[in-house]
Enzyme design. Structure first.
Site, PDB file in Angstrom:
ATOM      1  N   ARG B  13       0.835  -1.217   0.000  1.00 53.17           N
ATOM      2  CA  ARG B  13       0.000   0.000   0.000  1.00 53.17           C
ATOM      3  C   ARG B  13       0.863   1.258   0.000  1.00 53.17           C
ATOM      4  NH1 ARG B  13      -1.897   0.703   6.237  1.00 53.17           N
ATOM      5  NH2 ARG B  13      -0.438  -0.761   7.148  1.00 53.17           N
ATOM      6  N   SER B  40      -4.627   4.756   5.944  1.00 52.40           N
ATOM      7  CA  SER B  40      -4.476   3.328   5.648  1.00 52.40           C
ATOM      8  C   SER B  40      -4.064   3.092   4.204  1.00 52.40           C
ATOM      9  CB  SER B  40      -5.792   2.584   5.903  1.00 52.40           C
ATOM     10  OG  SER B  40      -6.127   2.640   7.265  1.00 52.40           O
ATOM     11  N   GLU B  61     -18.972   4.612   0.113  1.00 54.09           N
ATOM     12  CA  GLU B  61     -18.219   4.070  -1.024  1.00 54.09           C
ATOM     13  C   GLU B  61     -19.027   4.078  -2.318  1.00 54.09           C
ATOM     14  OE1 GLU B  61     -18.632   2.519   1.912  1.00 54.09           O
ATOM     15  OE2 GLU B  61     -16.648   2.617   2.827  1.00 54.09           O
ATOM     16  N   PHE B  86     -14.491  -3.045   0.531  1.00 52.81           N
ATOM     17  CA  PHE B  86     -15.391  -1.915   0.280  1.00 52.81           C
ATOM     18  C   PHE B  86     -15.199  -1.356  -1.137  1.00 52.81           C
ATOM     19  CE2 PHE B  86     -14.115  -1.438   4.925  1.00 52.81           C
ATOM     20  CZ  PHE B  86     -15.013  -2.408   5.325  1.00 52.81           C
ATOM     21  N   ASP B 120      -8.283  -7.981  11.998  1.00 53.59           N
ATOM     22  CA  ASP B 120      -9.652  -7.472  11.842  1.00 53.59           C
ATOM     23  C   ASP B 120     -10.648  -8.570  11.472  1.00 53.59           C
ATOM     24  OD1 ASP B 120      -9.106  -4.912  12.556  1.00 53.59           O
ATOM     25  OD2 ASP B 120      -9.074  -4.089  10.527  1.00 53.59           O
ATOM     26  N   ARG B 170      -1.827  -4.950   3.153  1.00 50.49           N
ATOM     27  CA  ARG B 170      -1.517  -4.193   4.357  1.00 50.49           C
ATOM     28  C   ARG B 170      -0.119  -4.439   4.915  1.00 50.49           C
ATOM     29  NH1 ARG B 170      -3.437  -5.432  10.402  1.00 50.49           N
ATOM     30  NH2 ARG B 170      -2.863  -3.455  11.335  1.00 50.49           N
TER      31      ARG B 170
END
Lengths: 281, 317
Positions: B13, B40, B61, B86, B120, B170
């Site tokens: 990312r 993020s 979104e 998303f 998560d 991530r």
């Protein structure tokens, strides 16, 4: 354009609509007929646009986005009559290999269409993007949208409404066709929305309500008032109260003609109520 | 075999953020949108340097995808940023109608894809996004393998006219591709040549495939590793050339085995040159909470799993 000339367009567009849906025994005449005066005024009297030289980016032009894509018959008729493409192409509506798909699309390169619509609730977001691009490009023209009132039940509309006021998208005029009908019945029966005006006002919009949305004069003054309200930090909403099926007596006052085509007899009846003014396609 | 070294682990990312920052300087038509995940997605640099070209849309979104479609109409090149879940599943119809069917030049940039999002858990760990996106006609689907490649891919997609899904992750992972390599959409990377088995990997699994090839070499097996960043359009030529040489294929991806890279490779093979194939992928399951390494081990998505799959597929030749 004179009132008389606009009225001539209205009559011809109504004929186009009922003939198109009759020819393929499918399509959406009710909502289409209800929006004839609005779209006629917008395209023939109000917007600055270039029907003969369509460009996707529409720089220096006003842009219109149809969010309730099922009223494609009126959209196609208006575009053809305004000169975006030949009126003879209206005869291909909903037929195999047509550019006039059941719901509007850019896929076949039809002049005048800038986004696909049909799955409801998406047009306001798209229009916001186009409006913000105009601001970035230093283009002071306006972006218009049209939505069904039943369409307001889609959540994305309210995401867009919240964003437009928060980000001061004040070069946007969104019109809601308030005909109080949807497929399964009246909007009050299906999912009552309370005061649409209060909702848009609560979301920070400048709201103009038009009681006679099928009167050319009323539409014209509303568009002038709405345009004057742009550039003042708020998006503008026109609540256009219309009658579904307007101009064809047996289609008025009911939701039953939302997505039903007239038979031969009904077509003749509808045409007899609306004289041929500009030549049938 | 050619060996690769990790020049210092970095998150993919951040490669996206660095690529976007460069685009901000190089191309004034590039605009960016984010749904409340600027940090993020590493979009801060672009947002700070180009405040008039950065749109914070909040947690909405669907609206973001529509706005992005609209921005293209004014000649802009919008990059949307949010998590992969998303960016795809949540907004599938918006992408389908307003972007893909409408042929809009939107770059859908998706972070935290797959299991390596970690703790998560499954609500955020999408393992179906490649499938969702590759099914859309003319959508380009890219899943780069490291920081350098993600940065290069970000820059490359701005030059391509049409909708693109760019998928990245991530955690910090090995950064091993050259910093100056130009990214070419639709072209596989021949990373190491071999004769016994072809390993075709995408995303985080490319590094694992290289580790697996080294282990296989020790065991006397010569593996050919192809990094397949672009899942659609697929580099069929590279796949078929390698398969005809080695006679068997292992695919590896951080995605459900249904709808992913492996399925696309299998279609290429069965319609041209049917050879045995094994799939290193999640087996029709959701993810769960855990560290990225724990999850990749539990779900069989690491070098060990690739070695086992290679040995199995060679035995099937």
């Amino acid at each position: 354009m004179s009132q008389q000339d606009l009225q001539a367009v209205v009559s011809q567009v109504r004929r186009d609509i009922v003939r198109m849906v009759h020819a393929v025994n499918s399509g959406h005449p009710g909502g289409s007929l209800g929006c004839v005066e609005f779209l006629t005024t917008l395209y023939f009297d109000h917007m600055k646009h270039e029907p003969k030289a369509f460009q996707m980016d529409g720089k220096g032009e006003d842009l219109f986005f149809l969010s309730n894509g099922h009223i494609s018959p009126v959209m196609y008729s208006i575009l053809a009559r305004a000169g975006y493409f030949n009126v003879s192409e209206l005869a291909t509506f909903r037929k195999l290999n047509t550019r006039l798909q059941g719901h509007p699309t850019t896929h076949e390169g039809l002049e005048g269409i800038r986004i696909a619509s049909g799955s409801l609730g998406q047009g306001m977001s798209v229009a916001i993007g186009a409006a913000q691009a105009k601001k970035l490009n230093g283009d002071d023209r306006i972006v218009y949208t049209l939505h069904g009132d039943g369409e307001l039940q889609e959540g994305q509309v309210w995401e867009a409404a919240m964003y437009a006021s928060a980000k001061k998208v004040d070069n946007l005029i969104s019109t809601v066709d308030v005909n109080a009908q949807q497929i399964d019945g009246s909007t009050d029966e299906v999912l009552a929305m309370g005061s649409i005006q209060a909702k848009f006002e609560a979301f920070g919009w400048h709201v103009i309500s038009v009681a006679q949305g099928n009167e050319l004069d009323a539409v014209k003054s509303a568009l002038i008032e709405a345009t004057a309200a742009t550039g003042h930090g708020k998006p503008v909403c026109i609540l256009l109260h219309t009658e579904m099926g307007n101009g064809v007596d047996f289609m008025m006052g009911t939701h039953k003609w939302h997505g039903v085509a007239p038979n031969d007899e009904q077509l003749a009846d509808a045409l007899s109520q609306n004289p041929e003014t500009l030549g049938d396609y | 075999m050619k060996k690769y070294t990790d020049s210092g682990s970095k998150d993919t990312r951040s490669g996206f953020g660095a690529g976007l920052e460069e685009l901000g300087k190089a191309n004034e038509n590039v605009v960016a949108l984010c749904a409340d995940l600027t940090g993020s997605l590493k979009m801060n640099a672009f947002a700070d340097q180009n405040p008039d070209r950065f749109y914070q849309v909040g947690i909405a979104e669907a609206n973001m995808m529509g706005i992005a479609a609209g921005l293209t109409i004014g000649g802009k090149i919008p990059f949307t940023g949010t998590f992969a879940n998303f960016s795809t599943g949540r907004v599938y119809d918006q992408i389908r109608q307003s972007i893909a069917y409408s042929g809009k030049n939107v770059k859908i940039c998706a972070s935290h894809a797959g299991l390596t999002l970690g703790e998560d858990g499954a609500t955020h760990q999408i393992l179906e996004d490649i499938g969702l996106m590759k099914m859309l006609p003319h959508m380009v689907v890219i899943n780069p393998c490291d920081y350098n490649q993600t940065k290069a891919a970000t820059i490359a997609i701005a030059e391509y006219d049409g909708p693109v899904y760019l998928r990245f992750g991530r955690p910090k992972v090995a950064n091993f591709t050259p910093a100056d390599a130009k990214f070419e959409i639709g072209k596989g990377d021949m990373l190491t040549e071999g004769t016994d088995v072809t390993i075709i990997a995408t995303g985080h699994l490319v590094w694992e495939a290289l580790q697996a090839a080294e282990a296989l070499e020790t065991a006397g097996v010569s593996a050919e590793v192809i990094g397949m960043a672009t899942i659609k359009p697929l580099d069929e030529k590279a796949i078929l050339a390698s398969a005809s040489k080695t006679g068997c294929v292992v695919t590896a991806e951080e995605h459900n085995r249904f709808g992913g890279l492996g399925e696309s490779v299998a279609q290429t093979l069965v319609t041209n040159n049917p050879v045995p194939q094994e799939f290193v992928a999640v087996n029709d399951s959701f993810g769960e909470s855990g560290t990225p390494a724990q999850l990749m081990e539990k779900y069989g998505l690491n070098a060990d799993a690739i070695v086992a799959a290679a040995q199995k597929v060679i035995a099937r030749k």
